[in-house]
Motif scaffolding. Structure first.
Motif, short mmCIF file in Angstrom:
data_model
loop_
_atom_site.label_atom_id
_atom_site.label_comp_id
_atom_site.label_asym_id
_atom_site.label_seq_id
_atom_site.Cartn_x
_atom_site.Cartn_y
_atom_site.Cartn_z
N GLN A 207 4.95 8.49 -2.73
CA GLN A 207 5.54 8.70 -4.05
C GLN A 207 7.05 8.45 -4.02
OE1 GLN A 207 5.42 12.75 -5.45
NE2 GLN A 207 5.09 12.14 -7.58
N ALA A 208 7.71 8.96 -2.98
CA ALA A 208 9.15 8.76 -2.84
C ALA A 208 9.48 7.28 -2.70
CB ALA A 208 9.68 9.54 -1.63
N LYS A 209 8.63 6.55 -1.95
CA LYS A 209 8.85 5.10 -1.78
C LYS A 209 8.68 4.36 -3.10
CE LYS A 209 9.20 1.22 0.73
NZ LYS A 209 8.97 0.20 -0.30
N ALA A 210 7.67 4.73 -3.89
CA ALA A 210 7.44 4.09 -5.19
C ALA A 210 8.62 4.33 -6.13
CB ALA A 210 6.14 4.61 -5.82
N VAL A 228 2.43 0.06 -10.07
CA VAL A 228 2.29 1.25 -9.22
C VAL A 228 0.81 1.63 -9.22
CG1 VAL A 228 2.89 3.67 -8.89
CG2 VAL A 228 4.63 2.06 -9.68
N CYS A 229 0.19 1.51 -8.05
CA CYS A 229 -1.24 1.74 -7.92
C CYS A 229 -1.48 3.05 -7.16
CB CYS A 229 -1.87 0.56 -7.16
SG CYS A 229 -3.64 0.68 -6.96
N GLY A 230 -2.23 3.95 -7.77
CA GLY A 230 -2.52 5.23 -7.11
C GLY A 230 -3.59 5.98 -7.87
N ASP A 231 -4.38 6.80 -7.18
CA ASP A 231 -5.45 7.56 -7.81
C ASP A 231 -4.92 8.55 -8.83
OD1 ASP A 231 -7.28 6.29 -6.31
OD2 ASP A 231 -8.06 8.04 -5.26
N VAL A 232 -5.86 9.07 -9.67
CA VAL A 232 -5.50 10.13 -10.59
C VAL A 232 -5.00 11.33 -9.78
CG1 VAL A 232 -6.99 9.54 -12.53
CG2 VAL A 232 -7.96 10.75 -10.60
N GLY A 233 -3.89 11.90 -10.22
CA GLY A 233 -3.39 13.11 -9.58
C GLY A 233 -2.51 12.91 -8.38
N VAL A 234 -2.11 11.67 -8.05
CA VAL A 234 -1.27 11.48 -6.86
C VAL A 234 0.22 11.39 -7.22
CG1 VAL A 234 -3.08 10.33 -5.53
CG2 VAL A 234 -1.50 8.95 -6.88
#
Length: 734
Positions: A207-210, A228-234
């Motif tokens: 998250q910090a990198k994104a 920005v690709c990531g699952d629900v809740g990340v």
């Protein structure tokens, strides 16, 4: 330390300067890193300890996750015998496992690849860079290549010619992005630091990198276009919040586009809550908002009084005017139709664009992986989330009754996905007849807006324990008590939709169950079978990216600049396709892998890492060592997980470093066997590198090569091949 930095940023706003080291002789305010989470009052010492939970409520220490180049696409820990692989030089084969073989007096591990006609190829583990998992472009399974046959080279050449046709358009798109003038944001100020410090959790590394990637893009002169690709809740929403705050605090307007009214409402409440302490106005446009209120919002947006406007595709209407639009945020872009995207293209000119998704459509993912769009992935799961237990099974009344009663017995809620509005009420009556004790409510997109909102909110408030709904629940509010999902006729739904639906349950620390059903005795299509198999395979948190890549395999990437969902990858696989595309765009790619002939035992012993998949992943980690920092990280990871590094693994790390150093100077082969050590260079241009000849001449034990096509450097062999390898590493200046 990060929490202390946040606290110091806030304290400085009030003119406070805490001391960073404790001294019993001094009095005052200290900011110390210590294990106290709560706090205490030491009356006898007139001291007050305020712990992190008091200063930053709900702050959680994120779990330590490995970071580095070996994450993501190229992990080999999931490789199974029978999987399709692509060798750059020999084509498509089936993986046959990891084998230990002795050559002369040394032992090494090899990957066994099975080709057509019982052909076999043994690939040394130090040459893993030549191997990629096959990611095809369509539903048909590719045929295996034959060693020494011409079909593989012919397929590569056809793909290269097809790629050249679209390269010209891609170059034009690249050029436009470079010359287009976006808004260049100044460096981060104290106001942003204060907003950052108000985040109640510690960012995960991904998250910090994104966040860092997005903020860096906003400081560039050309417009941002990042996925920005990531699952629900990340934590994708926090990334959007940081970008939106930065844009709005610099006087630029922000538009956040959501696919559903329920999701727009959720984002509206989240943004209002996070921005409540700052002088920024947030507006909402959706069919949940009354006509009178919409007129007020439109007027305020047109006059620049609304800083952040959140809404559904209503934002794309002609009457929505944002005179100072600086940032466009798209949540789940794949949910918007072609006509919406054409309108978006008009909005995106010279505007920073941030796209958030759990499972990007193949074309979007392909554009990101090809470099046309930038991509950041967030795969670190929330600390308390447990993987959803997934089942693919035939539909029956008994299954529905059993699954629902199990959930109700633990006072949870159930979501039943039934995606046909015409018969949804008939189906709900069927469920009521087999579950008379359940409190059932129905929700679908053709409902009156108030009725739909009331239905969803009533379920959220636990007035009902079973909701039967269409895919309108695919993206929506957080339902922490819903921990069982039943999908009816799941074989009709797309892979990303199925994965998003699975994300609706298991949003707390309770084990959730997802049942993907199909009609009894029905023969499902090959593509549907692959989609459902992917759901069973990727059950762990953070699999959205892998699901999207599997979708890329099943459906193909399509022509990235057009609407066709067919590509040129079904013959050569995605990795090689992308490489050929980069070459067509003028990128120089070193198309060789340094060959090693080293007389050393270099492998990972079974008594050190017993599991073959884990050994494969360790080989991949070692093969991707590029710097001294990488080496330190990999050694630390190995020692943490498996204990002291044995000499065979130490040799393997030395060889990996030697390959990297040699490749920098275009060495195609290194031989460390017998009485002679030799380095073969890739042509005479390698010798013309600045300072390289001086380095050769300064070594007394190196024979200066003749200027022929492939010159070679000869070393005098030292006590052991390892000593000579270390001397070569010093020579190449790793």
């Amino acid at each position: 330390e990060k929490s202390r930095t946040k606290f110091l940023n806030l304290a400085s706003q009030d003119g406070l300067s805490p001391l960073l080291r404790y001294s019993g002789e001094q009095h005052g305010l200290f900011a110390l890193v210590a294990p106290f989470r709560a706090g205490a009052e030491l009356i006898w010492d007139q001291s007050l300890i305020l712990g992190e939970d008091l200063l930053q409520p709900h702050a959680e220490k994120s779990r330590r996750v490995p970071t580095g180049a070996f994450k993501g696409l190229d992990r080999y820990d999931e490789l199974k015998p029978g999987d399709l692989l692509v060798h750059r030089d020999y084509g498509i084969a089936r993986f046959g496992g990891l084998l230990r073989m002795e050559t002369g007096s040394t032992a090494n591990d090899f990957l066994l690849l099975h080709y057509s006609g019982d052909d076999r190829l043994y690939v040394p583990v130090d040459r893993l860079s030549l191997i990629q998992r096959f990611k095809g472009g369509g539903e048909a399974q590719p045929s295996l290549d034959r060693l020494g046959g011409g079909a593989w080279q012919s397929g590569k050449e056809k793909a290269r010619k097809a790629i050249e046709k679209i390269a010209e358009d891609l170059i034009e798109m690249y050029a436009w992005r470079k010359v287009a003038k976006g808004f260049r944001y100044p460096p981060l100020g104290e106001l942003y630091r204060e907003f950052e410090a108000s985040f109640g959790f510690e960012e995960t590394p991904d998250q910090a990198k994104a966040i860092q990637d997005v903020l860096a893009d906003m400081e560039k002169p050309e417009p941002m276009d990042r996925l920005v690709c990531g699952d629900v809740g990340v934590g994708k929403t926090e990334v959007a919040l940081r970008a939106a705050f930065r844009a709005a605090s610099e006087g630029r307007q922000v538009a956040l586009l959501c696919p559903t009214t329920v999701l727009a409402e959720q984002h509206y409440q989240t943004f209002r809550s996070r921005l409540s302490g700052f002088a920024l106005n947030v507006g909402l446009l959706s069919r949940f908002v009354s006509s009178a209120k919409q007129k007020e919002v439109l007027k305020a947006a047109a006059s620049g009084q609304i800083d952040i406007l959140i809404g559904t595709h209503r934002l794309l209407s002609d009457d929505v005017v944002l005179p100072n639009l600086g940032l466009l945020i798209l949540d789940e872009e794949q949910r918007f139709g072609v006509e919406h995207k054409e309108r978006l293209k008009l909005l995106k000119d010279n505007v920073d664009t941030l796209t958030m998704t759990a499972t990007p459509i193949p074309r979007t993912l392909h554009m990101s992986l090809s470099g046309i769009r930038d991509i950041s992935t967030i795969s670190t799961p929330p600390k308390v989330r447990i993987p959803v237990q997934t089942y693919v099974t035939e539909e029956s009344d008994a299954l529905i009754a059993d699954a629902v009663r199990r959930e109700l017995s633990r006072e949870g809620q159930v979501l039943i996905l039934y995606n046909r509005v015409e018969t949804i009420y008939k189906f709900s009556e069927r469920v009521r007849s087999i579950l008379p004790e359940a409190k059932i409510i129905v929700a679908h997109g053709r409902m009156d807006k108030r009725t739909l909102e009331d239905s969803v909110m009533s379920f959220y408030d636990e007035k009902y324990n079973v909701m039967i709904a269409t895919t309108i629940i695919e993206n929506g509010i957080d339902l922490p008590k819903a921990n069982t999902l039943i999908v009816i006729d799941s074989d009709y739904l797309g892979l990303s939709t199925l994965y998003q639906l699975k994300g609706r349950v298991g949003r707390s620390n309770v084990m959730a169950h997802a049942y993907f059903t199909f009609k009894k005795e029905k023969v499902i299509s090959d593509a549907a079978y692959k989609r459902l198999s992917a759901l069973m395979e990727f059950t762990e948190m953070g699999s959205g990216y892998k699901i999207a890549l599997r979708d890329l395999e099943i459906r193909g990437a399509g022509n990235v600049l057009g609407r066709e969902q067919h590509g040129h990858m079904d013959r050569i696989g995605y990795e090689l396709y992308s490489k050929l595309l980069r070459e067509s765009l003028g990128e120089t790619v070193k198309d060789f892998d340094t060959e090693l002939d080293v007389n050393m035992d270099a492998f990972i012993p079974e008594n050190y890492v017993s599991s073959p998949p884990s050994r494969m992943d360790c080989y991949k980690q070692i093969a991707e060592i590029k710097t001294a920092a990488d080496e330190e990280r990999v050694r630390s990871s190995l020692e943490d997980n498996y204990g002291k590094v044995p000499v065979e693994v130490d040799n393997l790390i030395l060889i990996a470093k030697l390959k990297v150093a040699a490749r920098k100077h275009n060495a195609v082969k290194i031989s460390l066997s017998g009485k002679r050590a030799e380095i073969v260079l890739n042509g005479i241009d390698s010798l013309k590198e600045e300072g390289f000849l001086d380095r050769i001449n300064s070594r007394k034990n190196v024979v200066t090569p003749a200027f022929r096509e492939n010159p070679a450097l000869e070393f005098a062999i030292r006590e052991t091949p390892r000593d000579t390898a270390e001397e070569m590493l010093d020579f190449f200046d790793f």
